[in-house]
Design an enzyme around this catalytic site. Structure first.
Site, mmCIF file in Angstrom:
data_model
loop_
_atom_site.group_PDB
_atom_site.id
_atom_site.type_symbol
_atom_site.label_atom_id
_atom_site.label_comp_id
_atom_site.label_asym_id
_atom_site.label_seq_id
_atom_site.Cartn_x
_atom_site.Cartn_y
_atom_site.Cartn_z
ATOM 1 C CB CYS A 31 -0.892 -0.006 1.234
ATOM 2 S SG CYS A 31 -1.915 1.463 1.360
ATOM 3 C CB CYS A 51 -2.903 4.465 6.591
ATOM 4 S SG CYS A 51 -4.365 3.529 7.076
ATOM 5 C CB CYS A 96 -7.856 0.692 1.812
ATOM 6 S SG CYS A 96 -7.665 -0.364 3.268
ATOM 7 C CD GLN A 134 -15.230 -13.193 14.275
ATOM 8 O OE1 GLN A 134 -14.367 -12.360 14.056
ATOM 9 N NE2 GLN A 134 -15.327 -13.812 15.435
ATOM 10 C CD GLU A 184 -23.384 -11.429 23.484
ATOM 11 O OE1 GLU A 184 -23.016 -10.384 24.041
ATOM 12 O OE2 GLU A 184 -22.597 -12.227 22.942
ATOM 13 C CG ASN A 224 -22.337 -9.055 33.438
ATOM 14 O OD1 ASN A 224 -21.366 -9.333 32.720
ATOM 15 N ND2 ASN A 224 -22.267 -8.163 34.400
ATOM 16 C CG ASP A 256 -15.977 -16.183 20.193
ATOM 17 O OD1 ASP A 256 -14.838 -15.690 20.303
ATOM 18 O OD2 ASP A 256 -16.742 -15.926 19.247
ATOM 19 C CB CYS A 264 -10.041 -11.560 20.004
ATOM 20 S SG CYS A 264 -10.975 -10.810 21.348
#
Length: 435
Positions: A68, A74, A156, A265, A315, A343, A364, A391
């Site tokens: 790029c 950026c 991009c 995602q 959730e 929660n 997850d 993550c």
């Protein structure tokens, strides 16, 4: 005074080159192991400094030319100067190091990394927009590195090509709107059959604006939405007969409808491979009762239910739970799934016990991890198998420490998922088993 020079010894978890100068650790952005780099520090602390490489004197074997033209200015990418395979290997090392150092655990085996196309993978993005009077133009794009300014972008490569090609046209569109200086962001969502652009309009649009949006949507084959206030206020403007926004998981014969402002995602291709691996590792069987913690829209819940197991998705967001019910119905899986608002950051053993026994569990969580849930799991009656999708390697490692060293699980395997190429972001998956 000339800028100092240092030999880069290794790579940090954030993808910075690490050097040691006069007893201090220097984290140098843009430098790779085995290189000698001249650097300029932008943050100085007693024991470490953060710096930017200003010149490289001998290229590492891992160095490649960034694709790029905006790379380095950026802030969207941080590792384009590093060969793609080396990025994947570095992330695998980050995971192993975190499990060892923070979790005091080692998997019995490391899984092969999940990775896919290096470019055009980002199906969700939030672009900032700003009228820059000094430059006499409107900027649309990601923020500059370590700055609140918006990068002056014309392309991009992590966005799908048909979206990247629109960046100059988007700037022209915003410039012509009556609310050009009251339109701070454009949210992008690419589905299987439609691309949606959500414009955050802080004032009402007029008839001329509508005509501009209509012409743009027709030319670029996109659907325009407006968002006057919070994410819940987003609504379609034109065309109103566009296909619904969905992503597909053909391996499980699942179509997931989603709204452009909802969390899904970013990398649809890798998500499909990740879900397939997670379900294979979980090995759900008809008649089993399985929990999907932090279930979102049901990204894992519905593929697990396809096996014939009954799945409870939990959730924190009422809205996501309602949408998960809709998705289950849409895919004919409402008889095998149930969803509830909870929660999960505040879970305790009594509450978890009230939910009844689970044969298996998928976790997850967001970056904060699932420490209270892991603490709440009973060492005696907890699920026999837990698949944990993470993550954040550091919170996965912290939670693995509890599952293995307190609750008596075995860490069978772990591996990385390269969901965000050219960034230091590490997704991973781990399999815990009650032997």
């Amino acid at each position: 005074m000339n800028n100092p020079t240092a030999l880069i010894e290794s790579l940090s978890h954030e993808g910075y080159g690490i050097a040691h100068v006069d007893g201090k650790t220097i984290f140098i952005d843009g430098a790779l192991p085995f290189e000698t780099a001249t650097y300029s520090s932008y943050r100085k602390k007693p024991t470490f400094e953060n710096a930017q490489a200003t010149s490289i004197h001998n290229d590492s074997f891992m160095r490649v030319k960034p694709k790029c033209p905006h790379y380095g200015v950026c802030g969207g990418c941080s590792l384009q100067h590093m060969e793609f395979g080396a990025q994947v290997a570095a992330k695998q090392r980050v995971l192993e190091d975190n499990l060892n150092r923070i979790g005091h655990v080692a998997p019995q085996s490391m899984l092969p990394a999940i990775y896919g196309p290096a470019w055009g993978y980002r199906h969700r993005a939030r672009l900032s927009a700003k009228n820059v009077a000094k430059k006499g133009t409107v900027l649309v794009g990601f923020h500059e590195k370590r700055s609140s300014f918006i990068a002056d972008m014309s392309e991009c490569h992590i966005l799908p090509p048909h979206v990247s090609a629109q960046l100059p046209a988007l700037r022209e569109l915003v410039k012509q709107l009556s609310i050009f200086d009251r339109m701070p962001q454009i949210e992008l969502a690419v589905g299987a059959n439609v691309t949606v652009l959500v414009f955050r309009n802080m004032e009402e649009i007029n008839d001329a604006d509508f005509e501009l949006f209509k012409a743009y949507a027709d030319q670029w084959k996109v659907q325009i939405w407006l968002q006057p206030k919070g994410p819940d206020t987003a609504y379609p403007l034109y065309p109103l007969d566009a296909p619904k926004l969905t992503y597909l998981m053909p391996e499980f014969n699942i179509e997931m409808p989603f709204k452009p402002t909802e969390f899904t995602q970013v990398n649809h291709g890798i998500n499909r491979v990740m879900v397939e691996r997670a379900v294979k590792m979980l090995d759900p069987q008809p008649g089993e009762r399985i929990a999907d913690m932090f279930c979102g829209l049901g990204n894992f819940t519905l593929p697990i239910a396809r096996s014939g197991a009954s799945v409870l998705g939990m959730e924190g967001s009422q809205q996501l739970v309602e949408r998960a019910f809709e998705s289950a119905k849409h895919n004919g899986l409402d008889h095998l799934t149930d969803f509830t608002v909870a929660n999960l950051f505040d879970m305790n053993p009594e509450w978890l016990e009230k939910l009844g026994h689970f044969d298996k569990m998928l976790i997850d969580p967001p970056r904060d991890g699932a420490i209270s849930l892991c603490n709440a799991i009973s060492a005696e009656t907890g699920p026999k198998r837990i698949i944990y999708v993470s993550c954040s390697p550091s919170t996965l490692a912290r939670d693995a420490n509890v599952l293995v060293n307190v609750k008596g699980y075995t860490l069978k395997s772990a591996g990385i998922i390269n969901m965000f190429p050219h960034t230091a972001h590490v997704e991973s998956i781990a399999w815990f088993e009650k032997e």
